[in-house]
Write a protein that holds these residues in place. Structure first.
Motif, PDB file in Angstrom:
ATOM      1  N   VAL A  56       0.817  -1.218   0.000  1.00  0.00           N
ATOM      2  CA  VAL A  56       0.000   0.000   0.000  1.00  0.00           C
ATOM      3  C   VAL A  56       0.849   1.266   0.000  1.00  0.00           C
ATOM      4  O   VAL A  56       0.646   2.166  -0.832  1.00  0.00           O
ATOM      5  N   GLU A  57       1.801   1.378   0.921  1.00  0.00           N
ATOM      6  CA  GLU A  57       2.591   2.608   0.978  1.00  0.00           C
ATOM      7  C   GLU A  57       3.433   2.819  -0.281  1.00  0.00           C
ATOM      8  O   GLU A  57       3.507   3.960  -0.776  1.00  0.00           O
ATOM      9  N   PRO A  58       4.067   1.774  -0.865  1.00  0.00           N
ATOM     10  CA  PRO A  58       4.763   1.993  -2.137  1.00  0.00           C
ATOM     11  C   PRO A  58       3.821   2.469  -3.244  1.00  0.00           C
ATOM     12  O   PRO A  58       4.211   3.280  -4.091  1.00  0.00           O
ATOM     13  N   PHE A  59       2.582   1.974  -3.236  1.00  0.00           N
ATOM     14  CA  PHE A  59       1.608   2.424  -4.224  1.00  0.00           C
ATOM     15  C   PHE A  59       1.325   3.919  -4.056  1.00  0.00           C
ATOM     16  O   PHE A  59       1.332   4.684  -5.024  1.00  0.00           O
ATOM     17  N   ILE A  60       1.079   4.345  -2.824  1.00  0.00           N
ATOM     18  CA  ILE A  60       0.779   5.760  -2.581  1.00  0.00           C
ATOM     19  C   ILE A  60       1.966   6.628  -2.999  1.00  0.00           C
ATOM     20  O   ILE A  60       1.798   7.675  -3.651  1.00  0.00           O
ATOM     21  N   PHE A  61       3.171   6.196  -2.640  1.00  0.00           N
ATOM     22  CA  PHE A  61       4.363   6.952  -3.022  1.00  0.00           C
ATOM     23  C   PHE A  61       4.458   7.071  -4.541  1.00  0.00           C
ATOM     24  O   PHE A  61       4.752   8.147  -5.076  1.00  0.00           O
ATOM     25  N   ALA A  62       4.202   5.973  -5.252  1.00  0.00           N
ATOM     26  CA  ALA A  62       4.284   5.989  -6.715  1.00  0.00           C
ATOM     27  C   ALA A  62       3.235   6.925  -7.317  1.00  0.00           C
ATOM     28  O   ALA A  62       3.509   7.635  -8.301  1.00  0.00           O
ATOM     29  N   MET A  63       2.034   6.939  -6.743  1.00  0.00           N
ATOM     30  CA  MET A  63       0.991   7.820  -7.265  1.00  0.00           C
ATOM     31  C   MET A  63       1.352   9.289  -7.031  1.00  0.00           C
ATOM     32  O   MET A  63       1.167  10.134  -7.911  1.00  0.00           O
ATOM     33  N   ARG A  64       1.870   9.599  -5.854  1.00  0.00           N
ATOM     34  CA  ARG A  64       2.277  10.975  -5.563  1.00  0.00           C
ATOM     35  C   ARG A  64       3.443  11.403  -6.466  1.00  0.00           C
ATOM     36  O   ARG A  64       3.453  12.522  -6.982  1.00  0.00           O
ATOM     37  N   LYS A  65       4.395  10.516  -6.645  1.00  0.00           N
ATOM     38  CA  LYS A  65       5.536  10.836  -7.509  1.00  0.00           C
ATOM     39  C   LYS A  65       5.077  11.083  -8.937  1.00  0.00           C
ATOM     40  O   LYS A  65       5.506  12.048  -9.588  1.00  0.00           O
ATOM     41  N   GLY A  66       4.191  10.220  -9.450  1.00  0.00           N
ATOM     42  CA  GLY A  66       3.685  10.398 -10.808  1.00  0.00           C
ATOM     43  C   GLY A  66       2.900  11.688 -10.973  1.00  0.00           C
ATOM     44  O   GLY A  66       2.990  12.358 -12.010  1.00  0.00           O
TER      45      GLY A  66
END
Length: 217
Positions: A56-66
């Motif tokens: 979950v946290e890697p997903f959120i980080f990836a969405m914010r980065k994108g």
């Protein structure tokens, strides 16, 4: 494709009932619980069931980065009166063709209230208003009439069925392809006003045992 305005986490979309904002780490439990529900996950291409807690946290980080890089615009769907309370997610994603792709999910407790349609129409307005793109695409599993109704109510036209790879489902599945052209959007846009604005100051989210997983279908 996604302008500077959307690349800062103060960016918000406001509708009659919703705030659409950048996801944040405090949303992790809500994402895990809601997106990880079988009824939600099985209609998407990329949400696993069960949803691994560590993903979950890697997903959120990836969405914010994108979002920050302008690669996509992925937003948490929240009630306007409770902007800390994530109830789903929606996003517009860059494709190699140059035509963005929209996907979304909503927790089952919030189905049947028109919220997915409200969020979809707000994002459509934003993408067309802030860019020069000529069309937006989307798809839905053929066994998902609710999602197809959301797209149809938002002006999309069905363009036929095809087999799509749904990695989290483990194979190819029949899906319906949809497209909304800029000219159609301009002619049929009757769903009222939505807009981007700064959200009011809100308290930091309190972790609750509400898992949910994000990633548009």
């Amino acid at each position: 494709m996604f302008p500077e305005l959307t690349r800062d986490d103060v960016f918000r979309l406001e509708t009659r009932r919703l705030w659409l904002r950048w996801p944040r780490m405090a949303d992790a439990s809500a994402i895990l619980r809601q997106a990880g529900e079988k009824a939600v996950a099985e209609m998407t291409a990329s949400i696993p069931h069960p949803y691994p807690v560590e993903a979950v946290e890697p997903f959120i980080f990836a969405m914010r980065k994108g979002n920050a890089l302008g690669e996509h615009l992925v937003l948490a769907i929240t009630p306007r009166s409770k902007p800390n309370e994530l109830i789903g997610m929606i996003g517009a994603h860059r494709q190699a063709t140059g035509v963005p792709f929209i996907g979304y999910w909503l927790g089952t407790a919030h189905w049947g209230k028109g919220l997915a349609t409200e969020a979809t129409q707000a994002l459509i307005d934003t993408v067309f208003s802030l860019s020069e793109i000529k069309a937006i695409e989307a798809d839905a599993r053929v066994i998902n009439p609710a999602s197809k109704r959301v797209l149809e109510k938002s002006g999309f036209r069905a363009e036929g069925s095809f087999l799509k790879s749904l990695p989290a489902r483990g194979g190819l599945f029949p899906c319906e392809q949809y497209r909304l052209d800029r000219s159609t959007w301009a002619a049929l846009k009757t769903w009222g006003t939505s807009g981007w604005t700064h959200a009011p100051e809100i308290e930091p989210s309190v972790a609750v045992d509400t898992p949910g997983e994000p990633c548009p279908a």
